[in-house]
Design a protein around this motif. Structure first.
Motif: not given
Length: 224
Positions: A36-49, A168-173, A201-207
């Motif tokens: 399973e590939i799960v996106a961890l979505l949230g703005p910068s500073g939300s604690g994703k990293s 584990l991918a932290d804002e990989p792009t 995969v942590a990202t702030h990019n909803e698309r």
């Protein structure tokens, strides 16, 4: 979910700053199933990293339980955490962190050699991964000779080199222009799915997040 690759229960993390306690994670519960590939979505500073650092066993100070491939990691010593990172986890960061004096193949070979694969086995695996990512003509190029998108593809191959249970991918792009980011993300998702590996995969990019299997949102230290 039966036998998840990742099982996080009641994860907490707080910091002391200026005489105040700042709660970054407030009892996070999360499961990621095999493949399973799960996106961890949230703005910068939300604690994703911070959440990825916890799951990646990269620092201490966390409360709660983290099971990786069925193994409880909370009570592991430094050697045990290193073993889990080496054998069960792969990492992709916003910046590729490739070794500048090694070519593309050697950067992917190295983690396999650390896991005691033979040089021949490691070379074969590296060549297959890099070729699958469209870098079959760049195998002997050093990072300085590669574009940003190519460097990040090498980082993806390196993360998958040891066939981890979880990537584990932290804002990989996050360090790429939009067009290159779309290409690299598509290749990342295709290769991860082809390998049958789970990914968070942590990202702030909803698309971009909506291209993954499931989206969880980090808000005020909790997941929704």
């Amino acid at each position: 979910m039966n036998n998840p690759v990742l099982g996080v229960t009641g994860l907490t993390r707080s910091f002391e700053q200026g005489g105040q306690t700042i709660e970054v994670l407030r009892g996070v519960d999360l499961q990621v199933g095999a493949g399973e590939i799960v996106a961890l979505l949230g703005p910068s500073g939300s604690g994703k990293s911070t959440l990825l650092q916890a799951v990646g066993l990269l620092e201490g100070g966390f409360g709660g339980s983290i099971l990786i491939d069925g193994e409880e990691t909370a009570r592991l010593n430094a050697d045990g955490r290193t073993r889990v990172r080496r054998d069960k986890l792969g990492f992709v960061y916003q910046f590729h962190h490739l070794l500048p004096d090694f070519n593309a193949t050697e950067n992917v070979v190295l983690p396999q050699m650390i896991r005691d694969k033979t040089r021949a086995e490691a070379n074969e695996r590296s060549t297959a991964l890099l070729t699958a990512l469209g870098l079959g003509h760049r195998l002997t190029h050093r990072p300085s000779q590669l574009s940003g998108g190519e460097q990040q593809r090498v980082a993806v191959a390196r993360a998958l080199a040891n066939q981890p249970a979880l990537v584990l991918a932290d804002e990989p792009t996050g360090n790429l222009d939009e067009a290159t980011a779309d290409v690299v993300l598509a290749e990342f998702l295709r290769l991860v799915r082809g390998e049958g590996t789970a990914a968070l995969v942590a990202t702030h990019n909803e698309r971009m997040a909506l291209k993954m299997d499931r989206v969880v949102r980090l808000h005020e230290g909790r997941l929704a």
